[in-house]
Motif scaffolding. Structure first.
Motif, PDB file in Angstrom:
ATOM      1  N   LYS A   1      10.533 -11.295  -5.418  1.00 39.09           N
ATOM      2  CA  LYS A   1      10.005 -11.641  -4.093  1.00 39.09           C
ATOM      3  C   LYS A   1       9.289 -12.992  -4.097  1.00 39.09           C
ATOM      4  O   LYS A   1       8.733 -13.408  -3.098  1.00 39.09           O
ATOM      5  N   GLY A   2       9.265 -13.662  -5.237  1.00 38.84           N
ATOM      6  CA  GLY A   2       8.609 -14.963  -5.318  1.00 38.84           C
ATOM      7  C   GLY A   2       7.097 -14.869  -5.411  1.00 38.84           C
ATOM      8  O   GLY A   2       6.391 -15.800  -5.043  1.00 38.84           O
ATOM      9  N   GLN A   3       6.578 -13.759  -5.905  1.00 36.89           N
ATOM     10  CA  GLN A   3       5.133 -13.565  -5.986  1.00 36.89           C
ATOM     11  C   GLN A   3       4.648 -13.521  -7.434  1.00 36.89           C
ATOM     12  O   GLN A   3       3.648 -12.875  -7.747  1.00 36.89           O
ATOM     13  N   ALA A   4       5.312 -14.220  -8.321  1.00 40.46           N
ATOM     14  CA  ALA A   4       4.985 -14.175  -9.741  1.00 40.46           C
ATOM     15  C   ALA A   4       3.616 -14.785 -10.027  1.00 40.46           C
ATOM     16  O   ALA A   4       2.911 -14.356 -10.945  1.00 40.46           O
ATOM     17  N   GLU A   5       3.203 -15.786  -9.237  1.00 43.03           N
ATOM     18  CA  GLU A   5       1.914 -16.446  -9.463  1.00 43.03           C
ATOM     19  C   GLU A   5       0.758 -15.460  -9.322  1.00 43.03           C
ATOM     20  O   GLU A   5      -0.286 -15.600  -9.953  1.00 43.03           O
ATOM     21  N   GLU A   6       0.968 -14.467  -8.508  1.00 43.24           N
ATOM     22  CA  GLU A   6      -0.055 -13.454  -8.260  1.00 43.24           C
ATOM     23  C   GLU A   6      -0.418 -12.691  -9.535  1.00 43.24           C
ATOM     24  O   GLU A   6      -1.540 -12.238  -9.706  1.00 43.24           O
ATOM     25  N   TYR A   7       0.537 -12.568 -10.456  1.00 42.77           N
ATOM     26  CA  TYR A   7       0.330 -11.781 -11.671  1.00 42.77           C
ATOM     27  C   TYR A   7       0.026 -12.641 -12.889  1.00 42.77           C
ATOM     28  O   TYR A   7      -0.156 -12.124 -13.986  1.00 42.77           O
ATOM     29  N   GLN A   8      -0.019 -13.936 -12.750  1.00 46.27           N
ATOM     30  CA  GLN A   8      -0.239 -14.846 -13.870  1.00 46.27           C
ATOM     31  C   GLN A   8      -1.610 -14.627 -14.498  1.00 46.27           C
ATOM     32  O   GLN A   8      -2.622 -14.528 -13.805  1.00 46.27           O
ATOM     33  N   GLY A   9      -1.624 -14.480 -15.825  1.00 52.89           N
ATOM     34  CA  GLY A   9      -2.863 -14.324 -16.566  1.00 52.89           C
ATOM     35  C   GLY A   9      -3.387 -12.895 -16.615  1.00 52.89           C
ATOM     36  O   GLY A   9      -4.430 -12.645 -17.204  1.00 52.89           O
ATOM     37  N   LYS A  10      -2.683 -11.939 -15.990  1.00 51.16           N
ATOM     38  CA  LYS A  10      -3.133 -10.553 -15.990  1.00 51.16           C
ATOM     39  C   LYS A  10      -2.396  -9.772 -17.070  1.00 51.16           C
ATOM     40  O   LYS A  10      -1.260 -10.079 -17.405  1.00 51.16           O
ATOM     41  N   SER A  11      -3.049  -8.744 -17.608  1.00 46.83           N
ATOM     42  CA  SER A  11      -2.378  -7.862 -18.566  1.00 46.83           C
ATOM     43  C   SER A  11      -1.579  -6.822 -17.794  1.00 46.83           C
ATOM     44  O   SER A  11      -1.757  -6.648 -16.579  1.00 46.83           O
ATOM     45  N   LEU A  12      -0.729  -6.105 -18.464  1.00 51.40           N
ATOM     46  CA  LEU A  12       0.089  -5.085 -17.818  1.00 51.40           C
ATOM     47  C   LEU A  12      -0.754  -3.977 -17.208  1.00 51.40           C
ATOM     48  O   LEU A  12      -0.395  -3.398 -16.179  1.00 51.40           O
ATOM     49  N   ASP A  13      -1.888  -3.674 -17.825  1.00 46.14           N
ATOM     50  CA  ASP A  13      -2.774  -2.639 -17.300  1.00 46.14           C
ATOM     51  C   ASP A  13      -3.405  -3.057 -15.966  1.00 46.14           C
ATOM     52  O   ASP A  13      -3.765  -2.222 -15.143  1.00 46.14           O
TER      53      ASP A  13
END
Length: 118
Positions: free
Chosen positions: A3-15
């Motif tokens: 959906k083009g929202q990868a920046e939203e998850y940058q730097g976060k762990s899977l948890d």
């Protein structure tokens, strides 16, 4: 990601990431058309049904022609090649109109393995 929202998850762990996949999967099921699903089920059910074999008995003439043509194969116990079967069928089209190369090969094999009287 799709959906083009990868920046939203940058730097976060899977948890730390909550994707709500179950909601997306359940939401897509509402779009299915029951008639289309039924058509697909019918199609696969049809494919799963066993095919019935239509056995066409060999005539005495067919029997004699094939045994004569492949007499050396019987002695050597070897299968005829496809082109040999096609040659026989082209020479004896009227008599062998309902026999394929595969049926002729199996017939010859059955002769030399004693599954059929020679």
């Amino acid at each position: 990601m799709g959906k083009g929202q990868a920046e939203e998850y940058q730097g976060k762990s899977l948890d730390e990431i909550d994707l709500h996949l179950e909601e997306e999967l359940l939401g897509n099921n509402n779009d299915d058309n029951p008639a289309e699903i039924s058509d697909i089920d019918d199609h696969y059910a049809h494919l799963l049904q066993k095919k019935r074999r239509c056995l066409v008995p060999w005539t005495e003439e067919q029997n004699k022609l094939v045994k004569e043509f492949f007499k050396h194969h019987k002695e050597d116990k070897k299968l005829p090649k496809r082109n040999e079967c096609e040659t026989l069928i082209s020479q004896q089209t009227a008599a062998l109109h309902n026999k394929s190369c595969l049926k002729i090969k199996v017939f010859v094999q059955n002769i030399y393995t004693n599954k059929q009287k020679a």
